[in-house]
Scaffold this motif. Sequence first.
Motif, short mmCIF file in Angstrom:
data_model
loop_
_atom_site.label_atom_id
_atom_site.label_comp_id
_atom_site.label_asym_id
_atom_site.label_seq_id
_atom_site.Cartn_x
_atom_site.Cartn_y
_atom_site.Cartn_z
N VAL A 12 0.85 -1.20 0.00
CA VAL A 12 0.00 0.00 0.00
C VAL A 12 0.88 1.25 0.00
CG1 VAL A 12 -1.64 1.34 1.38
CG2 VAL A 12 -2.01 -1.10 1.03
N ALA A 13 1.89 1.27 0.84
CA ALA A 13 2.77 2.45 0.93
C ALA A 13 3.60 2.63 -0.33
CB ALA A 13 3.69 2.32 2.14
N LEU B 271 8.96 5.13 -2.42
CA LEU B 271 10.09 4.96 -1.52
C LEU B 271 9.84 5.70 -0.20
CD1 LEU B 271 12.87 3.70 -1.22
CD2 LEU B 271 13.84 5.74 -2.28
N ALA B 272 9.29 6.89 -0.28
CA ALA B 272 8.96 7.65 0.94
C ALA B 272 7.94 6.87 1.79
CB ALA B 272 8.41 9.03 0.59
N TYR C 113 5.86 14.11 0.97
CA TYR C 113 5.61 12.72 0.54
C TYR C 113 6.48 12.30 -0.65
CZ TYR C 113 1.55 13.55 3.45
OH TYR C 113 0.72 13.89 4.49
N GLN C 114 7.66 12.86 -0.75
CA GLN C 114 8.60 12.52 -1.81
C GLN C 114 9.97 12.27 -1.18
OE1 GLN C 114 7.73 12.24 -5.18
NE2 GLN C 114 5.67 12.50 -4.38
N VAL D 227 15.51 11.64 -5.72
CA VAL D 227 14.92 10.67 -6.64
C VAL D 227 14.03 11.45 -7.61
CG1 VAL D 227 13.47 8.63 -6.87
CG2 VAL D 227 14.98 8.87 -4.89
N ASP D 228 14.36 11.41 -8.89
CA ASP D 228 13.66 12.23 -9.88
C ASP D 228 12.31 11.66 -10.32
OD1 ASP D 228 15.69 14.11 -9.86
OD2 ASP D 228 16.81 13.07 -11.43
N ASP D 229 12.16 10.36 -10.37
CA ASP D 229 10.91 9.72 -10.80
C ASP D 229 9.88 9.87 -9.68
OD1 ASP D 229 8.84 7.76 -11.20
OD2 ASP D 229 10.14 6.79 -12.67
N ALA D 230 8.76 10.54 -9.97
CA ALA D 230 7.74 10.82 -8.95
C ALA D 230 7.15 9.55 -8.37
CB ALA D 230 6.64 11.69 -9.54
N ARG D 231 6.91 8.55 -9.21
CA ARG D 231 6.32 7.29 -8.73
C ARG D 231 7.27 6.58 -7.76
NH1 ARG D 231 3.59 3.36 -12.87
NH2 ARG D 231 1.82 4.60 -12.25
#
Length: 115
Positions: free
Chosen positions: A17-18, A72-73, A58-59, A63-67
């Motif tokens: 989920v996270a 990861l956060a 929440y980032q 890390v450049d990729d938003a997903r």
Amino acid sequence: MSTRRFFAVALVVSLLVAGVASYYASSHPDGLEYVAEQTGFIDSAEDSATADSPLADYQTSGVDDARISGGLAGVIGVVVMLVLSTGLFWLVRRRGTDDVDSDDARPEHARQSEA
């Protein structure tokens, strides 16, 4: 189902989920931010003292990729909370065990008089 298996499944579900489902969460502002935009005082908001932290907004910084960054956060958050809650549970449980052990150290006649 054993307790160990239950906690293992719960951990895997929490990490999924996270790490995965959090990407699909709403990107709309929360209630307070929405009201601030509607009433016109959003410009008076100041950044939090933690706005420059590695997991701000929440980032994951760097890390450049938003997903991947958001996932990861989320995973880091789950792991940190697992470590903190397990440590707290262990301390409380250990303290409770010490209290029970000290009761058993009393003489038998003292324990029987309380019963």
